[in-house]
Design an enzyme around this catalytic site. Structure first.
Site, PDB file in Angstrom:
ATOM      1  N   LYS A  21       0.835  -1.190   0.000  1.00  0.00           N
ATOM      2  CA  LYS A  21       0.000   0.000   0.000  1.00  0.00           C
ATOM      3  C   LYS A  21       0.878   1.251   0.000  1.00  0.00           C
ATOM      4  CE  LYS A  21      -3.812  -1.041   2.312  1.00  0.00           C
ATOM      5  NZ  LYS A  21      -4.473  -1.328   3.611  1.00  0.00           N
ATOM      6  N   ARG A  91      -3.524   2.813   8.385  1.00  0.00           N
ATOM      7  CA  ARG A  91      -3.771   1.622   7.548  1.00  0.00           C
ATOM      8  C   ARG A  91      -2.571   0.705   7.522  1.00  0.00           C
ATOM      9  NH1 ARG A  91      -4.725   4.349   1.865  1.00  0.00           N
ATOM     10  NH2 ARG A  91      -5.900   2.437   1.422  1.00  0.00           N
ATOM     11  N   GLY A 100      -8.018  -8.944   4.533  1.00  0.00           N
ATOM     12  CA  GLY A 100      -8.863  -9.157   5.700  1.00  0.00           C
ATOM     13  C   GLY A 100      -8.112  -9.496   6.979  1.00  0.00           C
ATOM     14  N   MET A 102      -5.443  -7.726   8.460  1.00  0.00           N
ATOM     15  CA  MET A 102      -5.047  -6.615   9.314  1.00  0.00           C
ATOM     16  C   MET A 102      -5.967  -5.438   9.068  1.00  0.00           C
ATOM     17  SD  MET A 102      -1.003  -7.172   9.377  1.00  0.00           S
ATOM     18  CE  MET A 102      -0.987  -7.108   7.635  1.00  0.00           C
ATOM     19  N   ARG A 335      -3.097  -1.451  -6.824  1.00  0.00           N
ATOM     20  CA  ARG A 335      -2.316  -2.688  -6.791  1.00  0.00           C
ATOM     21  C   ARG A 335      -2.613  -3.473  -8.064  1.00  0.00           C
ATOM     22  NH1 ARG A 335      -5.859  -4.793  -1.797  1.00  0.00           N
ATOM     23  NH2 ARG A 335      -7.811  -4.256  -2.783  1.00  0.00           N
ATOM     24  N   HIS A 451      -4.876 -46.796  -7.979  1.00  0.00           N
ATOM     25  CA  HIS A 451      -5.353 -47.116  -9.317  1.00  0.00           C
ATOM     26  C   HIS A 451      -6.298 -46.039  -9.839  1.00  0.00           C
ATOM     27  CE1 HIS A 451      -8.186 -49.130 -12.139  1.00  0.00           C
ATOM     28  NE2 HIS A 451      -7.048 -49.590 -12.636  1.00  0.00           N
ATOM     29  N   ARG A 557       2.770 -45.985 -21.300  1.00  0.00           N
ATOM     30  CA  ARG A 557       2.797 -47.153 -20.421  1.00  0.00           C
ATOM     31  C   ARG A 557       2.030 -48.279 -21.096  1.00  0.00           C
ATOM     32  NH1 ARG A 557       0.526 -43.133 -17.693  1.00  0.00           N
ATOM     33  NH2 ARG A 557       1.698 -42.017 -16.101  1.00  0.00           N
ATOM     34  N   SER A 745      15.370 -41.416 -19.185  1.00  0.00           N
ATOM     35  CA  SER A 745      14.254 -40.587 -18.753  1.00  0.00           C
ATOM     36  C   SER A 745      14.091 -40.742 -17.243  1.00  0.00           C
ATOM     37  CB  SER A 745      12.991 -41.037 -19.482  1.00  0.00           C
ATOM     38  OG  SER A 745      11.882 -40.333 -18.996  1.00  0.00           O
ATOM     39  N   THR A 748      10.683 -39.562 -11.832  1.00  0.00           N
ATOM     40  CA  THR A 748      10.925 -38.900 -10.548  1.00  0.00           C
ATOM     41  C   THR A 748       9.968 -39.342  -9.459  1.00  0.00           C
ATOM     42  OG1 THR A 748       9.754 -37.029 -11.503  1.00  0.00           O
ATOM     43  CG2 THR A 748      12.151 -36.869 -11.341  1.00  0.00           C
ATOM     44  N   ASN A 749       8.889 -40.024  -9.804  1.00  0.00           N
ATOM     45  CA  ASN A 749       8.015 -40.510  -8.741  1.00  0.00           C
ATOM     46  C   ASN A 749       8.711 -41.653  -7.989  1.00  0.00           C
ATOM     47  OD1 ASN A 749       5.629 -40.475  -7.220  1.00  0.00           O
ATOM     48  ND2 ASN A 749       4.856 -42.254  -8.350  1.00  0.00           N
ATOM     49  N   ASP A 750       9.148 -42.672  -8.743  1.00  0.00           N
ATOM     50  CA  ASP A 750       9.882 -43.761  -8.084  1.00  0.00           C
ATOM     51  C   ASP A 750      11.213 -43.273  -7.522  1.00  0.00           C
ATOM     52  OD1 ASP A 750       8.578 -46.274  -7.881  1.00  0.00           O
ATOM     53  OD2 ASP A 750       8.527 -46.382 -10.070  1.00  0.00           O
ATOM     54  N   CYS A 813       9.908 -38.039 -17.089  1.00  0.00           N
ATOM     55  CA  CYS A 813       8.531 -38.405 -17.401  1.00  0.00           C
ATOM     56  C   CYS A 813       7.713 -38.655 -16.141  1.00  0.00           C
ATOM     57  CB  CYS A 813       8.494 -39.629 -18.314  1.00  0.00           C
ATOM     58  SG  CYS A 813       9.266 -41.080 -17.597  1.00  0.00           S
ATOM     59  N   TYR A 833      14.045 -32.540 -22.539  1.00  0.00           N
ATOM     60  CA  TYR A 833      12.590 -32.376 -22.564  1.00  0.00           C
ATOM     61  C   TYR A 833      11.990 -32.760 -21.217  1.00  0.00           C
ATOM     62  CZ  TYR A 833      12.344 -37.415 -22.803  1.00  0.00           C
ATOM     63  OH  TYR A 833      12.471 -38.735 -22.483  1.00  0.00           O
TER      64      TYR A 833
HETATM   65  P1  ADP Z   1      -7.920  -2.639   3.103  1.00  0.00           P
HETATM   66  O1  ADP Z   1      -6.516  -3.065   2.972  1.00  0.00           O
HETATM   67  O2  ADP Z   1      -8.772  -3.542   3.914  1.00  0.00           O
HETATM   68  O3  ADP Z   1      -8.519  -2.257   1.778  1.00  0.00           O
HETATM   69  P2  ADP Z   1      -7.510   0.153   3.510  1.00  0.00           P
HETATM   70  O4  ADP Z   1      -6.442   0.647   4.386  1.00  0.00           O
HETATM   71  O5  ADP Z   1      -7.226   0.234   2.066  1.00  0.00           O
HETATM   72  O6  ADP Z   1      -7.894  -1.296   3.968  1.00  0.00           O
HETATM   73  O7  ADP Z   1      -8.774   1.026   3.851  1.00  0.00           O
HETATM   74  C1  ADP Z   1     -10.085   0.605   4.022  1.00  0.00           C
HETATM   75  C2  ADP Z   1     -11.026   1.568   3.300  1.00  0.00           C
HETATM   76  O8  ADP Z   1     -10.876   2.890   3.765  1.00  0.00           O
HETATM   77  C3  ADP Z   1     -10.760   1.624   1.826  1.00  0.00           C
HETATM   78  O9  ADP Z   1     -11.973   1.717   1.141  1.00  0.00           O
HETATM   79  C4  ADP Z   1      -9.966   2.872   1.660  1.00  0.00           C
HETATM   80  O10 ADP Z   1     -10.109   3.410   0.380  1.00  0.00           O
HETATM   81  C5  ADP Z   1     -10.564   3.777   2.715  1.00  0.00           C
HETATM   82  N1  ADP Z   1      -9.608   4.775   3.184  1.00  0.00           N
HETATM   83  C6  ADP Z   1      -8.413   4.528   3.724  1.00  0.00           C
HETATM   84  N2  ADP Z   1      -7.764   5.670   4.012  1.00  0.00           N
HETATM   85  C7  ADP Z   1      -8.597   6.680   3.658  1.00  0.00           C
HETATM   86  C8  ADP Z   1      -8.493   8.112   3.691  1.00  0.00           C
HETATM   87  N3  ADP Z   1      -7.403   8.723   4.147  1.00  0.00           N
HETATM   88  N4  ADP Z   1      -9.528   8.808   3.231  1.00  0.00           N
HETATM   89  C9  ADP Z   1     -10.624   8.185   2.766  1.00  0.00           C
HETATM   90  N5  ADP Z   1     -10.782   6.851   2.696  1.00  0.00           N
HETATM   91  C10 ADP Z   1      -9.781   6.097   3.145  1.00  0.00           C
HETATM   92 MG    MG Z   2      -7.680  -1.132   0.555  1.00  0.00          MG
HETATM   93 MG    MG Z   3     -10.208  -4.338   5.313  1.00  0.00          MG
END
Ligand code: ADP
Ligand code: MG
Ligand code: MG
Length: 865
Positions: A21, A91, A100, A102, A335, A451, A557, A745, A748-750, A813, A833
């Site tokens: 990020k 963040r 999900g 952190m 990303r 089998h 085979r 050849s 590699t399994n055996d 093989c 190969y």
């Molecule tokens: P995650 O990795 O779970 O996406 P984020 O850190 O990206 O968590 O943030 C969660 C939500 O909050 C995202 O929708 C992000 O765009 C929004 N967000 C994060 N920082 C800001 C900010 N400074 N202003 C407005 N929205 C934010």
């Molecule tokens: Mg995000």
């Molecule tokens: Mg989140």
């Protein structure tokens, strides 16, 4: 050591230091894209904090303070100001994304006084109180570990009292009341009231982000995805921009191309007057991104140009988060977008057409493992499924059908056009006709080399094997899958790619080898050095292999031909024979059948080499079990053939030396077939005869003699004579073996079984699973070559064999031949190969190109990543 970098500052590291990020925000800032100001606390700080037993390293708090001051100056607002406060988000963001795992806190810096100030300075009390209630909840959950339901229930309760359904229907006064409730919940659960001081909030927030790196769930996640524990997370502090300020504000997510088809069009969703995670949280139904053109046209236009610039810069599909505050667009994250295999291929081909990337980059970018998805029918990824049981993912693909408990019924119903799944304790060669006519196989017993598993993989048919919680009562015609009881005829779905067993039918999506697939693999073929062959036992498999781009057969085979219906009785007659003449008579009957098999394969592979391996399995595999034996003679023979450890017993070339007439018949059938096909087509097949399980030069020398003697009695054809290398001794003595071999050849399994002393069936699902879970081993050596051990034996064999005979052809093989990391290893070893099941041929072609590109330094490729 410096721990904090502003987005606009040059940092001495990338993703590892700043997290995904953080680098994204810094890069977008450098590109002059509209990103709110902010800074990143590095992963160094997190590692130092963790190493010191949760102690903030010296100087960190001060550095953060300095950066807050800089932020205040840019914003013209003070952090903690009672009238018009600067607010920030905190963040987490590690080098590798852990969705999900952190957390994020928004609107940090508000308090009871500041919220009133914000209401007044913005003239928008609803917005101010909405922001504060969100802060209380997020901070409470992330920093104090308060159960989010407590807040959610209070919100639901208030909406009920007001008789409304939407959060948006609550006005400023309602939200003020909610805040009072939230503060009570907070004080009660945290044991202290919500801290009003902005700087204290911030300090506690980034400690909590660092702590979140080491929560049990994050550790489990890292283990599952093989992410190192010592990466640490970075923490980003970002000035808030507000999508919840009214009708001209919004928040959304967007891909630069459609991530499921790859089509070049914006793909995303947004919500007016909302904040952060509202879009994904499902509180309100978001609107498709195109609608933004109507409601926020200027911001939409800017979004479109910004995304174009981002793609141009990253030269790849991006997935972004944005917010519009009173008509102004801000980007909050970018990303590389995750996408389906189909989308990967289409986007790669389009981007080459658009001259955004080169062909090499396009090839480097496709994940070979993901390609596998496209080659088998699979469960619609959008379908929700309830898994009733799980077994081994023995052969990929998914299939639905009626439960059938015996092979005869499977054949009968299959022929009648019904979709059936053959469900057995385990399968035997006697079940082969049922396997052929079933859509998929489910067994309660047996491993990856059982089998059922081997036969299903060969046929490209889904198989789930060794499903422990499957109990079969064939006489009653019922099975139990975990808790569920089902009867013959009930429909189930198996997913051989994951091992899942599902009750009922599930929508499947068909395999799709489309134009883009062919295009990318065509490019890959021009970039690789390693040849790619297929393991195929029948003309149908051979045809499939060719269709998938195989350049020959690396392993045909012959035992499966012996097991085909109609043949088995003849094979059994051969095995039961007391003396050689009787055995020869049975073999004479088998000869034309084998010859016909080989002719079919040679014709299917016209112009391409075909390696035929002579009989390998122990003879008892062709006989029924003692209980099912039909005569005394058979029972006696079964007892005689019984071995304590058949894997290390009378099999492979040991059979050929003990019963030369078997191999003689096979060689004769091969040579005659080659001659017949040459006469018919005018093109002599490229024949390679392979002897299995050789450990001593003398074994192969004698078998070569046998081969040559038989060939001389027949009309002349050219052929090569070689061996499998599948015993450690054969690797060590490859120099001597090479003297009498035209090719080798690696099996590699055996080789893995004999080098590690692991019997695969006894290892998988038992101690090996334990080893992998406990981290004794990082990877299953039957899936990816154990490069340090087995791989070293292979290296020795290559060196020694080439030392004797530089021109000797070397290949592999085993099933490893279609696994990307192993393919890369074979390239590095300098093999000629790899050979793998037809369905893995495209995967191997791509992986072979990628390793060649990486070696040439043309593009960086992360194989198996
Ligand atoms: P995650 O990795 O779970 O996406 P984020 O850190 O990206 O968590 O943030 C969660 C939500 O909050 C995202 O929708 C992000 O765009 C929004 N967000 C994060 N920082 C800001 C900010 N400074 N202003 C407005 N929205 C934010
Ligand atoms: Mg995000
Ligand atoms: Mg989140």
């Amino acid at each position: 050591m410096r721990y904090v970098y502003g987005f606009e500052e040059e940092a001495p590291g990338g993703r590892e230091l700043l997290g995904g990020k953080g680098v994204g925000l810094a890069e977008m800032t450098a590109l002059d894209l509209p990103v709110p100001a902010g800074f990143t606390i590095t992963t160094d700080a997190c590692r130092a904090y963790t190493a010191a037993g949760r102690q903030v390293p010296d100087g960190l708090d001060e550095e953060v303070d300095e950066h807050i001051v800089a932020l205040e100056e840019r914003a013209g607002k003070q952090f903690g100001d009672p009238h018009d406060p600067l607010l920030v988000s905190v963040r987490s963001g590690a080098a590798i994304s852990m969705p999900g795992m952190m957390d994020t806190i928004l609107n940090l810096g508000l308090g009871d006084v500041a919220v009133a100030g914000l209401a007044e300075s913005t003239g928008n009390p609803r917005f101010a109180y909405d922001s504060y209630r969100r802060l209380l909840q997020m901070y409470g959950e992330v920093v104090e570990g308060i159960d989010g339901h407590h807040f959610e229930n209070a919100l639901a309760e208030l909406k009920r009292e007001r008789g409304v359904t939407q959060d948006l229907d609550l006005d400023a006064d309602d939200l003020r009341e909610l805040i009072a409730t939230f503060e009570q919940i907070f004080a009660q659960d945290a044991g202290a009231p919500f801290p009003q001081d902005a700087r204290e909030q911030l300090r506690r927030a980034y400690r909590a982000v660092f702590d979140s790196w080491d929560t049990p769930r994050a550790q489990v996640y890292r283990r599952t995805y093989e992410i190192p524990d010592d990466l640490g997370t970075a923490c980003n502090v970002v000035q808030m921009v507000f999508g919840n300020r009214g009708e001209r504000s919004a928040t959304g997510v967007c891909f630069t191309r459609d991530p499921s088809t790859g089509e070049a069009r914006l793909y995303g969703e947004f919500l007016v007057n909302a904040q952060g995670e509202d879009v994904v949280a499902g509180i309100r139904t978001p609107e498709p991104i195109e609608r933004m053109r109507d409601v926020l046209p200027d911001a939409y236009d800017e979004l479109v140009t910004t995304l174009e610039r981002l793609e141009e810069h990253y030269r790849d599909l991006q997935d972004i988060e944005f917010t519009v505050e009173e008509g102004t667009l801000y980007l909050l994250q970018t990303r590389t977008g995750k996408r389906t295999a189909r989308a990967s291929l289409r986007a790669a081909v389009d981007m080459v057409d658009e001259e955004l990337i080169t062909r090499e980059e396009a090839v480097a970018r496709i994940d070979p493992a993901q390609l596998d998805q496209l080659l088998h029918p699979m469960i619609d990824p959008d379908a929700t499924v309830v898994v009733a049981a799980e077994g081994l993912n023995a052969s990929p693909g998914a299939a639905s059908g009626a439960i059938v408990l015996d092979a005869d019924t499977a054949e009968e119903r299959g022929r009648a056009g019904d979709d059936v799944i053959l469900v057995r304790w385990e399968t035997t060669p006697d079940d082969i006709h049922g396997v052929i006519h079933a859509k998929g196989i489910l067994t309660a017993h047996g491993g990856m080399t059982s089998h059922a598993a081997v036969v299903a993989r060969g046929m490209g048919k889904p198989c789930v094997a060794g499903c422990d919680t499957l109990h079969i009562d064939a006489t009653a015609g019922v099975i139990r899958l975990g808790e569920q009881e089902l009867s013959e005829g009930d429909v189930i779905t198996i997913d051989g790619g994951t091992g899942r067993v599902i009750i009922g039918s599930v929508p499947l999506v068909a395999p799709s080898i489309d134009e883009n697939f062919r295009t990318v693999l065509g490019w890959a073929d021009g970039m690789r050095r390693l040849g790619v062959r297929a393991n195929a036992d029948t003309p149908e498999d051979a045809a499939k292999a060719r269709e998938f781009g195989a350049e020959g057969i690396g392993l045909c085979r012959t035992e499966h031909m012996f097991m085909a219906p109609g043949r088995l009785p003849v094979v059994q007659r051969m095995i039961l024979a007391d003396a050689e003449p009787e055995r020869r008579a049975a073999l004479d009957d088998l000869l034309p059948m084998q010859q016909a098999d080989f002719e079919g394969i040679f014709e299917a592979m016209r112009g391409l080499p075909v390696i035929i391996r002579l009989l390998d399995p122990p003879l008892h595999e062709f006989l029924p079990s003692l209980e099912e034996a039909t005569s005394d003679a058979m029972r006696t023979r079964i007892r005689q053939l019984h071995e304590a450890n058949p894997m290390l017993g009378s099999r492979g070339c040991r059979l050929g030396l003990q019963f030369p007439e078997i191999y003689e018949m096979q060689v004769r059938a091969i040579v005659r077939a080659a001659r017949a096909v040459a006469d018919r087509t005018g093109e002599p097949p490229l024949v390679e005869i392979m002897h299995p399980l050789v450990g001593f030069r003398e074994e192969l020398r004698r078998l070569r003699e046998l081969t040559e003697a038989v060939a001389q009695e027949e009309p002349s054809v050219a052929y090569l004579c070689g061996t499998m290398i599948e015993l450690p001794r054969a690797c060590i003595r490859a120099d001597e073996i090479a003297e009498v071999a035209d090719f080798c050849s690696f099996g590699t399994n055996d080789l893995t079984q004999t080098a590690l002393g692991f019997s695969r069936d006894d290892a998988e699902g038992k101690f090996l699973t334990h080893y992998l879970e406990d981290g004794v081993l990082d990877a299953n050596p039957f899936e990816t070559i154990d490069q340090d051990g087995v791989g070293d034996l292979m290296r020795i064999a290559v060196e020694r064999a080439r030392g004797t005979k530089p021109e000797i052809k070397l290949g592999i093989c085993g099933e490893h031949g279609g696994e990307p990391r192993s393919v890369a290893f074979c390239h590095e070893l300098g093999l000629d190969y790899v050979s793998c099941s037809p369905y893995r041929v495209p995967v191997a072609r791509l992986a072979a190109a990628q390793v060649a590109l990486a070696e040439a330094g043309v593009v960086a490729v992360a194989i198996g990543g």
